[in-house]
Each structure stands twice: as structure tokens, then as C-alpha cells.
Enzyme design. Structure first.
Site, PDB file in Angstrom:
ATOM      1  N   CYS A 205      -2.700  19.398 -21.718  1.00  0.00           N
ATOM      2  CA  CYS A 205      -4.066  19.946 -21.675  1.00  0.00           C
ATOM      3  C   CYS A 205      -4.196  21.176 -20.778  1.00  0.00           C
ATOM      4  CB  CYS A 205      -5.042  18.859 -21.218  1.00  0.00           C
ATOM      5  SG  CYS A 205      -4.980  18.544 -19.444  1.00  0.00           S
TER       6      CYS A 205
ATOM      7  N   THR B 189       0.639  -3.031   8.676  1.00  0.00           N
ATOM      8  CA  THR B 189      -0.554  -2.323   8.213  1.00  0.00           C
ATOM      9  C   THR B 189      -1.652  -2.444   9.257  1.00  0.00           C
ATOM     10  OG1 THR B 189      -2.313  -2.188   6.546  1.00  0.00           O
ATOM     11  CG2 THR B 189      -1.186  -4.328   6.739  1.00  0.00           C
TER      12      THR B 189
ATOM     13  N   ALA C  15       8.956  -4.698  12.172  1.00  0.00           N
ATOM     14  CA  ALA C  15       9.261  -5.540  11.006  1.00  0.00           C
ATOM     15  C   ALA C  15      10.772  -5.681  10.797  1.00  0.00           C
ATOM     16  CB  ALA C  15       8.609  -4.933   9.761  1.00  0.00           C
TER      17      ALA C  15
ATOM     18  N   GLN D 112       0.856  -1.202   0.000  1.00  0.00           N
ATOM     19  CA  GLN D 112       0.000   0.000   0.000  1.00  0.00           C
ATOM     20  C   GLN D 112       0.879   1.234   0.000  1.00  0.00           C
ATOM     21  OE1 GLN D 112      -3.408  -0.641   3.079  1.00  0.00           O
ATOM     22  NE2 GLN D 112      -1.809  -2.100   3.591  1.00  0.00           N
ATOM     23  N   ASN D 113       2.180   1.047   0.163  1.00  0.00           N
ATOM     24  CA  ASN D 113       3.077   2.193   0.308  1.00  0.00           C
ATOM     25  C   ASN D 113       3.380   2.834  -1.044  1.00  0.00           C
ATOM     26  OD1 ASN D 113       3.055   1.427   2.924  1.00  0.00           O
ATOM     27  ND2 ASN D 113       5.113   0.550   2.941  1.00  0.00           N
TER      28      ASN D 113
ATOM     29  N   PRO E 215       3.746  -4.391  15.707  1.00  0.00           N
ATOM     30  CA  PRO E 215       3.931  -4.224  17.156  1.00  0.00           C
ATOM     31  C   PRO E 215       2.598  -4.132  17.894  1.00  0.00           C
ATOM     32  CG  PRO E 215       5.155  -2.540  15.932  1.00  0.00           C
ATOM     33  CD  PRO E 215       4.312  -3.266  14.937  1.00  0.00           C
ATOM     34  N   GLU E 216       1.533  -3.718  17.167  1.00  0.00           N
ATOM     35  CA  GLU E 216       0.230  -3.498  17.808  1.00  0.00           C
ATOM     36  C   GLU E 216      -0.782  -4.544  17.360  1.00  0.00           C
ATOM     37  OE1 GLU E 216      -0.027  -1.089  20.000  1.00  0.00           O
ATOM     38  OE2 GLU E 216       1.955  -0.249  19.539  1.00  0.00           O
TER      39      GLU E 216
ATOM     40  N   HIS F  14      -1.511   1.637  -4.151  1.00  0.00           N
ATOM     41  CA  HIS F  14      -1.895   3.046  -3.948  1.00  0.00           C
ATOM     42  C   HIS F  14      -0.997   4.018  -4.712  1.00  0.00           C
ATOM     43  CE1 HIS F  14      -4.078   1.864   0.064  1.00  0.00           C
ATOM     44  NE2 HIS F  14      -4.761   1.520  -1.015  1.00  0.00           N
TER      45      HIS F  14
HETATM   46  C1  BJW Z   1       4.763  -1.189  12.365  1.00  0.00           C
HETATM   47  C2  BJW Z   1       5.962  -0.589  12.707  1.00  0.00           C
HETATM   48  C3  BJW Z   1       7.105  -1.332  12.493  1.00  0.00           C
HETATM   49  C4  BJW Z   1       4.406   0.821  13.100  1.00  0.00           C
HETATM   50  N1  BJW Z   1       7.008  -2.574  11.996  1.00  0.00           N
HETATM   51  N2  BJW Z   1       4.691  -2.419  11.867  1.00  0.00           N
HETATM   52  C5  BJW Z   1     -15.205  -1.083   2.374  1.00  0.00           C
HETATM   53  C6  BJW Z   1     -15.501  -0.918   3.709  1.00  0.00           C
HETATM   54  C7  BJW Z   1     -15.292   0.315   4.330  1.00  0.00           C
HETATM   55  C8  BJW Z   1     -14.796   1.411   3.619  1.00  0.00           C
HETATM   56  C9  BJW Z   1     -14.522   1.241   2.281  1.00  0.00           C
HETATM   57  C10 BJW Z   1     -14.715   0.016   1.688  1.00  0.00           C
HETATM   58  N3  BJW Z   1     -14.323   0.133   0.376  1.00  0.00           N
HETATM   59  C11 BJW Z   1     -13.906   1.388   0.162  1.00  0.00           C
HETATM   60  C12 BJW Z   1     -14.019   2.108   1.303  1.00  0.00           C
HETATM   61  C13 BJW Z   1     -13.649   3.540   1.465  1.00  0.00           C
HETATM   62  C14 BJW Z   1     -12.177   3.772   1.717  1.00  0.00           C
HETATM   63  C15 BJW Z   1     -11.798   3.121   3.043  1.00  0.00           C
HETATM   64  O1  BJW Z   1     -11.279   2.040   3.127  1.00  0.00           O
HETATM   65  N4  BJW Z   1     -12.042   3.835   4.141  1.00  0.00           N
HETATM   66  C16 BJW Z   1     -11.730   3.323   5.472  1.00  0.00           C
HETATM   67  C17 BJW Z   1     -10.646   4.202   6.116  1.00  0.00           C
HETATM   68  C18 BJW Z   1     -12.986   3.280   6.275  1.00  0.00           C
HETATM   69  N5  BJW Z   1     -11.365   3.253   0.618  1.00  0.00           N
HETATM   70  C19 BJW Z   1     -11.149   3.958  -0.488  1.00  0.00           C
HETATM   71  O2  BJW Z   1     -11.665   5.065  -0.651  1.00  0.00           O
HETATM   72  C20 BJW Z   1     -10.284   3.328  -1.558  1.00  0.00           C
HETATM   73  N6  BJW Z   1     -10.933   3.397  -2.814  1.00  0.00           N
HETATM   74  C21 BJW Z   1     -11.915   2.560  -3.159  1.00  0.00           C
HETATM   75  O3  BJW Z   1     -12.275   1.643  -2.445  1.00  0.00           O
HETATM   76  O4  BJW Z   1     -12.472   2.808  -4.400  1.00  0.00           O
HETATM   77  C22 BJW Z   1     -13.757   2.255  -4.684  1.00  0.00           C
HETATM   78  C23 BJW Z   1     -14.772   3.262  -4.182  1.00  0.00           C
HETATM   79  C24 BJW Z   1     -14.880   4.465  -4.838  1.00  0.00           C
HETATM   80  C25 BJW Z   1     -15.806   5.393  -4.390  1.00  0.00           C
HETATM   81  C26 BJW Z   1     -16.593   5.117  -3.265  1.00  0.00           C
HETATM   82  C27 BJW Z   1     -16.434   3.913  -2.575  1.00  0.00           C
HETATM   83  C28 BJW Z   1     -15.514   2.968  -3.058  1.00  0.00           C
HETATM   84  C29 BJW Z   1      -8.998   4.120  -1.731  1.00  0.00           C
HETATM   85  C30 BJW Z   1      -8.116   4.065  -0.544  1.00  0.00           C
HETATM   86  C31 BJW Z   1      -6.889   4.959  -0.769  1.00  0.00           C
HETATM   87  C32 BJW Z   1      -6.033   5.070   0.469  1.00  0.00           C
HETATM   88  N7  BJW Z   1      -5.103   6.126   0.285  1.00  0.00           N
HETATM   89  C33 BJW Z   1      -4.083   6.369   1.315  1.00  0.00           C
HETATM   90  C34 BJW Z   1      -3.262   7.607   0.899  1.00  0.00           C
HETATM   91  C35 BJW Z   1      -2.306   7.228  -0.254  1.00  0.00           C
HETATM   92  C36 BJW Z   1      -1.542   8.405  -0.744  1.00  0.00           C
HETATM   93  C37 BJW Z   1      -0.625   8.960   0.296  1.00  0.00           C
HETATM   94  O5  BJW Z   1       0.359   8.308   0.686  1.00  0.00           O
HETATM   95  O6  BJW Z   1      -0.891  10.084   0.735  1.00  0.00           O
HETATM   96  O7  BJW Z   1      -3.243   5.213   1.450  1.00  0.00           O
HETATM   97  S1  BJW Z   1      -4.760   6.579   2.961  1.00  0.00           S
HETATM   98  C38 BJW Z   1      -3.446   5.729   3.791  1.00  0.00           C
HETATM   99  O8  BJW Z   1      -3.972   4.518   4.398  1.00  0.00           O
HETATM  100  C39 BJW Z   1      -2.471   5.266   2.682  1.00  0.00           C
HETATM  101  C40 BJW Z   1      -2.126   3.885   3.148  1.00  0.00           C
HETATM  102  O9  BJW Z   1      -1.634   3.110   2.081  1.00  0.00           O
HETATM  103  C41 BJW Z   1      -3.419   3.378   3.734  1.00  0.00           C
HETATM  104  C42 BJW Z   1      -3.254   2.233   4.698  1.00  0.00           C
HETATM  105  O10 BJW Z   1      -2.549   2.629   5.840  1.00  0.00           O
HETATM  106  P1  BJW Z   1      -1.451   1.657   6.493  1.00  0.00           P
HETATM  107  O11 BJW Z   1      -0.366   1.425   5.532  1.00  0.00           O
HETATM  108  O12 BJW Z   1      -2.120   0.476   7.053  1.00  0.00           O
HETATM  109  O13 BJW Z   1      -0.846   2.610   7.630  1.00  0.00           O
HETATM  110  P2  BJW Z   1      -1.389   2.888   9.114  1.00  0.00           P
HETATM  111  O14 BJW Z   1      -0.738   4.115   9.603  1.00  0.00           O
HETATM  112  O15 BJW Z   1      -2.867   2.839   9.169  1.00  0.00           O
HETATM  113  O16 BJW Z   1      -0.848   1.637   9.944  1.00  0.00           O
HETATM  114  C43 BJW Z   1       0.531   1.445  10.173  1.00  0.00           C
HETATM  115  C44 BJW Z   1       0.708   0.172  10.973  1.00  0.00           C
HETATM  116  O17 BJW Z   1       2.101  -0.086  11.102  1.00  0.00           O
HETATM  117  C45 BJW Z   1       0.130   0.260  12.400  1.00  0.00           C
HETATM  118  O18 BJW Z   1      -0.711  -0.862  12.623  1.00  0.00           O
HETATM  119  C46 BJW Z   1       1.383   0.198  13.289  1.00  0.00           C
HETATM  120  O19 BJW Z   1       1.149  -0.494  14.509  1.00  0.00           O
HETATM  121  C47 BJW Z   1       2.339  -0.546  12.427  1.00  0.00           C
HETATM  122  N8  BJW Z   1       3.758  -0.285  12.684  1.00  0.00           N
HETATM  123  N9  BJW Z   1       5.692   0.653  13.228  1.00  0.00           N
HETATM  124  C48 BJW Z   1       5.795  -3.090  11.739  1.00  0.00           C
HETATM  125  N10 BJW Z   1       8.338  -0.829  12.836  1.00  0.00           N
END
Ligand code: BJW
Length: 247
Positions: A153, A191, A234, A104-105, A217-218, A122
Site C-alpha cells: 500500500c 518486571t 533472575a 512482555q519482552n 532484585p528490587e 508486546h
Molecule cells: C531484574 C534484573 C535481573 C533488573 N533479574 N529482574 C490501567 C491503569 C493505568 C494505565 C493503563 C491502564 N491500562 C492501560 C494503561 C495505559 C498504558 C499503561 O500501562 N501506562 C502505565 C505506564 C501507566 N498501557 C498501554 O497503553 C497498553 N495498551 C493498552 O492498555 O491498550 C488499551 C488502551 C488503549 C488506549 C487507551 C487506553 C487503553 C500498551 C502498553 C505497551 C507497552 N509497550 C512497551 C514498549 C514495547 C516496545 C518496545 O520494546 O519498545 O513495553 S513500554 C515498556 O514497558 C515495554 C515493556 O514490555 C513494558 C514493561 O516494562 P518491564 O518489562 O516491566 O521493564 P521495566 O524496565 O519497567 O522493569 C524491569 C524490572 O526488572 C525492574 O523491576 C528491575 O528491578 C528488574 N530487574 N535486572 C530480575 N537481573
């Protein structure tokens, strides 16, 4: 963490797996100094509102703010280097017959660690695209306007990342689902598994009988479904796992 800390079935599974799928999130890059999103003190969303920065509506409202925020993050990522967790996954890739790394990164650190088969769900922060035409743009004139304009454009340029409410690149998502559905072992690493559709991938693997292992870790919403959860960074857990499986 020591190699002896892992259950025998985990080591056996890693050694014998024909196909392994891995989903990574921001946590794998945390030890490279790239901030995560949702961690209480240090996550990006603790300081910035996603609705003002990571949606198409936010860009329409204030394109300069969004462009500048991503320019700051692009700089952070450019200075970051892959860590021991990224490097261990690259070594897993070299040892496992079918290995698919789904991330997802947007930081490109898996590729910089030498990993070959990376699916970016992403996008990638280093690429730029036209907001109007949705096509990647390599070069443009720096006129001082922020964000710059598309040379074809005249539309505004934006980072080639997937914002909330935007669909994921269809080919990447299809390949990721296919890898999850056909793997013997699925690793969810760093994640929070709250953002869909990425967060559904571990369940695709579970539904088809794949073994699920989590490294974080969590505790996350996935933890209760994982066969094994290793609660540590990780960059510590993955090298130890690698040494345990291939001493
Ligand atoms: C460690 C550590 C160490 C710390 N070692 N671990 C179904 C159900 C509900 C909602 C939806 C659904 N389908 C779609 C949705 C809506 C929405 C969504 O999911 N919302 C939820 C938040 C409720 N999804 C979307 O909108 C997606 N699009 C889509 O589904 O299109 C179809 C659609 C269209 C129109 C309407 C409806 C549907 C798109 C999602 C795009 C996400 N974009 C981002 C930003 C990317 C650009 C940027 O970088 O700025 O992506 S948001 C952000 O979250 C980023 C990440 O990739 C993503 C995930 O986060 P991640 O990687 O899990 O990070 P954290 O911070 O959450 O977690 C970090 C973890 O690491 C923690 O657990 C720590 O404990 C751990 N950690 N140190 C190992 N050393």
C-alpha cells in the site's frame, strides 16, 4: 543463592503444581545485555523519552527517528544470547504439566532458549508491519527511504511491537488471562509491574487462589502481594530454584 534458601512450601508447590503461569519483563534479559526500561541509570527511559519513541503519535511525528531507534535496538537483541534465567525457565516448562510463559519482552530470547509455549504480549522487535494496514510485512524494497515503504500500500513500515495507547494482540491477551486465572502458581519475574494490562495478570491469579511468587532484585508495587519475593537477579535465583525443586 543456594537450593536450601527456598522455603519448603515453594519447593512443594513447584513439584506438585498442575499449572504454572510465568510473566516475564525486561529484567530477565538484563543479564543478556538487553537494557531494561525504567531502571534509574541503565533503563532505556532514563535516556529516551517514551512519548517520542513508543507511541503512534511519535511515529507520525518523526517516523525516521522511531525507525532508527528500533533498528539500533534490533541490533542489540540480535547480538544477545539467552542467559541462565531463560534456560532455567525452559527447564521448568519441561517438568511442569501445564506451563505458560507470558512475556512482555520483544526480544525473542525465551524462544531462542528453547521455550515452546510463549505468549508475546508486546510483539516482537524482529517482525515488521505496515503502519497503515497493521499487517506483518516480510520483505520490502530498500530504496534508501527511512522507514521503508509497504510493498502493498506504500504506507510506512514500523516494528511489530505494542506502543503505549495501542491494544495488545487480543488472542495473546486472552490466552494470558486464561493462564493466569487457572494456574496454581504464578511467577512474576523481572518486571516492574507498572504497565497495564500485563501488570494486572498477577492479580487475576491471586483472585482465583493462585500462589504468587516474585523474582526481582528490587521492590515493586507487586511485592507486598506476593507470598514470597526472592530479591536477586533472575539468572541466579531461577537456576537455584530449579535445582532446589529437582535436585
Ligand atoms: C531484574 C534484573 C535481573 C533488573 N533479574 N529482574 C490501567 C491503569 C493505568 C494505565 C493503563 C491502564 N491500562 C492501560 C494503561 C495505559 C498504558 C499503561 O500501562 N501506562 C502505565 C505506564 C501507566 N498501557 C498501554 O497503553 C497498553 N495498551 C493498552 O492498555 O491498550 C488499551 C488502551 C488503549 C488506549 C487507551 C487506553 C487503553 C500498551 C502498553 C505497551 C507497552 N509497550 C512497551 C514498549 C514495547 C516496545 C518496545 O520494546 O519498545 O513495553 S513500554 C515498556 O514497558 C515495554 C515493556 O514490555 C513494558 C514493561 O516494562 P518491564 O518489562 O516491566 O521493564 P521495566 O524496565 O519497567 O522493569 C524491569 C524490572 O526488572 C525492574 O523491576 C528491575 O528491578 C528488574 N530487574 N535486572 C530480575 N537481573
Amino acid at each position: 543463592m543456594k537450593p536450601g534458601d527456598f522455603p519448603a512450601e515453594v519447593i512443594e508447590k513447584l513439584r506438585s503444581a498442575r499449572s504454572v503461569a510465568v510473566l516475564t519483563g525486561a529484567g530477565i534479559s538484563a543479564e543478556s545485555g538487553v537494557p531494561t526500561f525504567r531502571e534509574a541509570q541503565t533503563g532505556l527511559w532514563a535516556r529516551f523519552n517514551p512519548e517520542e519513541l513508543a507511541t503512534p503519535a511519535a511515529f507520525r511525528r518523526n517516523p525516521q527517528l522511531v525507525w532508527e531507534w528500533y533498528a539500533w535496538r534490533r541490533q542489540l537483541v540480535a547480538q544477545a544470547v539467552p542467559n541462565a534465567g531463560h534456560r532455567a525457565l525452559t527447564e521448568f516448562e519441561q517438568r511442569i504439566p501445564e506451563f505458560t510463559l507470558i512475556t512482555q519482552n520483544v526480544d525473542g530470547l525465551h524462544q531462542r532458549a528453547g521455550c515452546r509455549r510463549v505468549i508475546e504480549l508486546h510483539g516482537n522487535i524482529r517482525r515488521t508491519k505496515c503502519f497503515e494496514e497493521n499487517v506483518v510485512v516480510e520483505t520490502w524494497d530498500e530504496t534508501g527511504e527511512v522507514p521503508p515503504r509497504c510493498p502493498r500500500c506504500g504506507g510506512r513500515l514500523r516494528p511489530d511491537v505494542v506502543w503505549f495507547e495501542e491494544t495488545l494482540p487480543p488472542e495473546a491477551l486472552e490466552k494470558a488471562i486464561q493462564a493466569a486465572q487457572t494456574c496454581d502458581l504464578f511467577l512474576s519475574i523481572g518486571t516492574s509491574t507498572v504497565v497495564h494490562p500485563a501488570a494486572s495478570l498477577p492479580y487475576e491469579a491471586l483472585d482465583r487462589g493462585g500462589m504468587l511468587i516474585e523474582v526481582n532484585p528490587e521492590i515493586t508495587p507487586l511485592t507486598g502481594n506476593a507470598r514470597h519475593s526472592f530479591h536477586g537477579p533472575a539468572g541466579v535465583v531461577l537456576p537455584a530454584l530449579l535445582r532446589a525443586a529437582w535436585p
